[in-house]
Design an enzyme around this catalytic site. Structure first.
Site, PDB file in Angstrom:
ATOM      1  CD  GLN A   1      -2.753  -1.244   2.476  1.00 14.16           C
ATOM      2  OE1 GLN A   1      -2.698  -0.370   3.345  1.00 14.16           O
ATOM      3  NE2 GLN A   1      -3.501  -2.328   2.609  1.00 14.16           N
TER       4      GLN A   1
ATOM      5  CG  HIS B   1      -2.958  -0.175   7.711  1.00 11.39           C
ATOM      6  ND1 HIS B   1      -3.356  -0.834   8.856  1.00 11.39           N
ATOM      7  CD2 HIS B   1      -3.634  -0.765   6.680  1.00 11.39           C
ATOM      8  CE1 HIS B   1      -4.235  -1.773   8.524  1.00 11.39           C
ATOM      9  NE2 HIS B   1      -4.409  -1.735   7.206  1.00 11.39           N
TER      10      HIS B   1
ATOM     11  CD  GLU C   1     -14.135   3.993  13.677  1.00 11.40           C
ATOM     12  OE1 GLU C   1     -14.187   3.106  14.544  1.00 11.40           O
ATOM     13  OE2 GLU C   1     -13.510   5.066  13.839  1.00 11.40           O
TER      14      GLU C   1
ATOM     15  CE1 TYR D   1     -13.023  11.150  16.533  1.00 13.69           C
ATOM     16  CE2 TYR D   1     -10.829  11.872  17.159  1.00 13.69           C
ATOM     17  CZ  TYR D   1     -12.147  12.156  16.851  1.00 13.69           C
ATOM     18  OH  TYR D   1     -12.585  13.456  16.881  1.00 13.69           O
TER      19      TYR D   1
END
Length: 487
Positions: free
Chosen positions: A188, A253, A346, A356
């Site tokens: 990624q 990520h 989310e 969070y």
């Protein structure tokens, strides 16, 4: 949307005929599909369509209308209907995984039955409020990631492999911009977001985020800015780079997106690099939303700027992999979309210093179907404004600010990778009051941007292209909205 168990079951949710408390079994990392097949399918059928017991995917329920209701029915049973309690047989994590699995199967059934536009060959389609065509702007790209608009009308497109491309008058220029940073293009990682300074017509600044290679195969998201001159990226300045010791190995990520707030600040996001616990660690930059000044300096009023050991640019933490950031054009609120695991994507309203929750709380489970946690809430941790369970692989987000689609004004548009969708979200008083899937299944949606010309631009992967939504007036409903559409 989803509902919980209906009056539940003649033979018991988990296929057991014994009335009363089920016998305890040791907690384990059991695959939820295997768990359902061995304990539930006898009553509810292998596809949850019903057998001795009722269907779990037909949206007809009599008991419990939310996740808590489903979990309660599993734990406590419905003795009058012959369903035993399973609090002693299933761990709380297993129970939560079953809830997610039932959600997934119900969503799949609804998706198969739904009629959602799949625009092809610039053919007009109608949405709830506007008709549009999906018009190709540029092809020949290689895994495009982001698009931004220069003051002179040209567009910049990042390619994950590390190239910054220019689209001019509908044509992709053959040569990439020279002089951009070397990137760690694995998994990624790569060249990620591009943003043009709001006052670029005067100052010329262009901002890039990318996976910066470190020692021993490690990498971390870094931020630079520079200017374009004769096809080169020049006057490059590093605005954010983590200390080398904080770089992480692994290829997942990285985030990341940019937002300017119009007050001299730049927000950007970094994913937690596959290291869940790092998202809660203020001494590490990953799993966070950051705020710096446009020149890379740290604002003194950042929530952790004065805390010993904390990364001073951190604005929020406990974020898993944020790949969408957008500023509301009226309220100025900062909104973020982040990938959950399997379930639990989310939408958050980001506020300074807030936690969070990832990975302490989540609405998802592990990708392999094993439980992660039963906790979806905890004191001191923010709840998402909206979560998508099952996951849609939510990616980029932007508020529409143009005039070509007037009834979309100030609505939030989000793209989805796995579900290959663009969704329109209406937000009122900080809550999502309506969602609409505009189209799906024409490619993985990597970026969605409200363009300065009033069109809505979309970056697709597989197949790779840049496209835009343009009005199709001949199909517009006379009232400007479809029957039943929320205002």
């Amino acid at each position: 949307m989803f509902n919980a168990f209906r009056s539940i079951l003649t033979c018991g949710l988990l296929g057991l005929s014994t009335v009363g408390q089920a016998q305890p079994t040791p907690s384990s990392r059991r695959d939820v599909a295997d768990l359902y097949a061995s304990l539930c399918a006898n009553c509810h059928g292998p596809k949850m369509e019903g057998a001795l017991g009722p269907s779990l995917v037909d949206d007809i329920w009599k008991s419990g209308a939310d996740d808590a209701g489903i979990a309660r029915s599993i734990r406590e049973g419905q003795l009058a209907s012959g369903m035993p309690a399973f609090s002693g047989a299933l761990s709380p994590q297993d129970t939560r995984a079953l809830v997610i699995y039932i959600r997934e199967q119900g969503a799949r059934r609804r998706s198969e039955a739904a009629s959602i536009a799949k625009p092809v060959a610039d053919k007009p389609v109608r949405s709830e409020l506007h008709a549009f065509k999906l018009e190709t702007v540029a092809e020949g790209l290689d895994t495009p990631w982001s698009v931004a608009f220069l003051p002179d009308g040209r567009m910049l497109v990042t390619e994950k492999a590390g190239r910054l491309r220019v689209v001019e008058k509908g044509r992709l220029l053959p040569e990439p911009i020279a002089g951009t940073p070397d990137v760690w293009s694995r998994g990624q990682g790569g060249l990620l977001d591009v943003a043009v300074h709001p006052d670029a017509a005067k100052n010329g600044w262009i901002y890039l985020s990318y996976s910066d290679p470190g020692a021993n195969g490690s990498a971390m998201t870094a931020i630079v800015r520079g200017k374009l001159r004769e096809g080169r990226f020049v006057e490059q300045q590093t605005l954010f780079r983590a200390p080398p010791g904080l770089y992480r190995t692994g290829n997942v990520h990285f985030g990341s997106r940019f937002v300017f707030d119009g007050k001299g600040h730049l927000f950007f996001s970094i994913g937690e690099r596959g290291q869940k616990e790092d998202a809660q660690d203020l001494s590490r930059p990953n799993g966070k939303v950051h705020r710096i000044r446009e020149d890379g300096s740290i604002p003194k009023d950042n929530p952790f700027a004065g805390r010993e050991g904390a990364i001073p640019s951190i604005w929020s933490y406990g974020n898993r992999n944020p790949q969408g950031l957008a500023r509301h054009p009226v309220t100025g609120d900062l909104w973020e979309t982040e990938h959950g695991p399997r379930g639990g994507d989310e939408l958050n309203r980001i506020e300074p210093g807030r936690n969070y929750g990832w990975p302490v709380i989540t609405y998802g489970m592990n990708y392999d179907g094993t439980p992660m946690t039963d906790r979806t809430a905890q004191e001191g941790m923010q709840q998402p404004v909206l979560h998508w369970t099952p996951s849609i692989a939510v990616c980029a987000a932007d508020f529409y600010t143009g005039s070509r689609f007037p009834q979309w004004k100030n609505d939030l548009f989000v793209g989805a990778l796995a579900e290959q969708e663009v969704r329109r979200l209406r937000i009122e008083n900080g809550k999502v009051v309506h969602q609409e899937v505009l189209f799906k299944d024409v490619g993985r949606v990597r970026d969605v941007v409200s363009g300065p010309d009033g069109y809505l631009y979309v970056v697709f992967n597989d197949p790779d292209r840049l496209a835009r939504l343009v009005p199709a007036p001949a199909l517009e409903p006379a009232s400007g909205k479809a029957p039943g559409a929320k205002p």
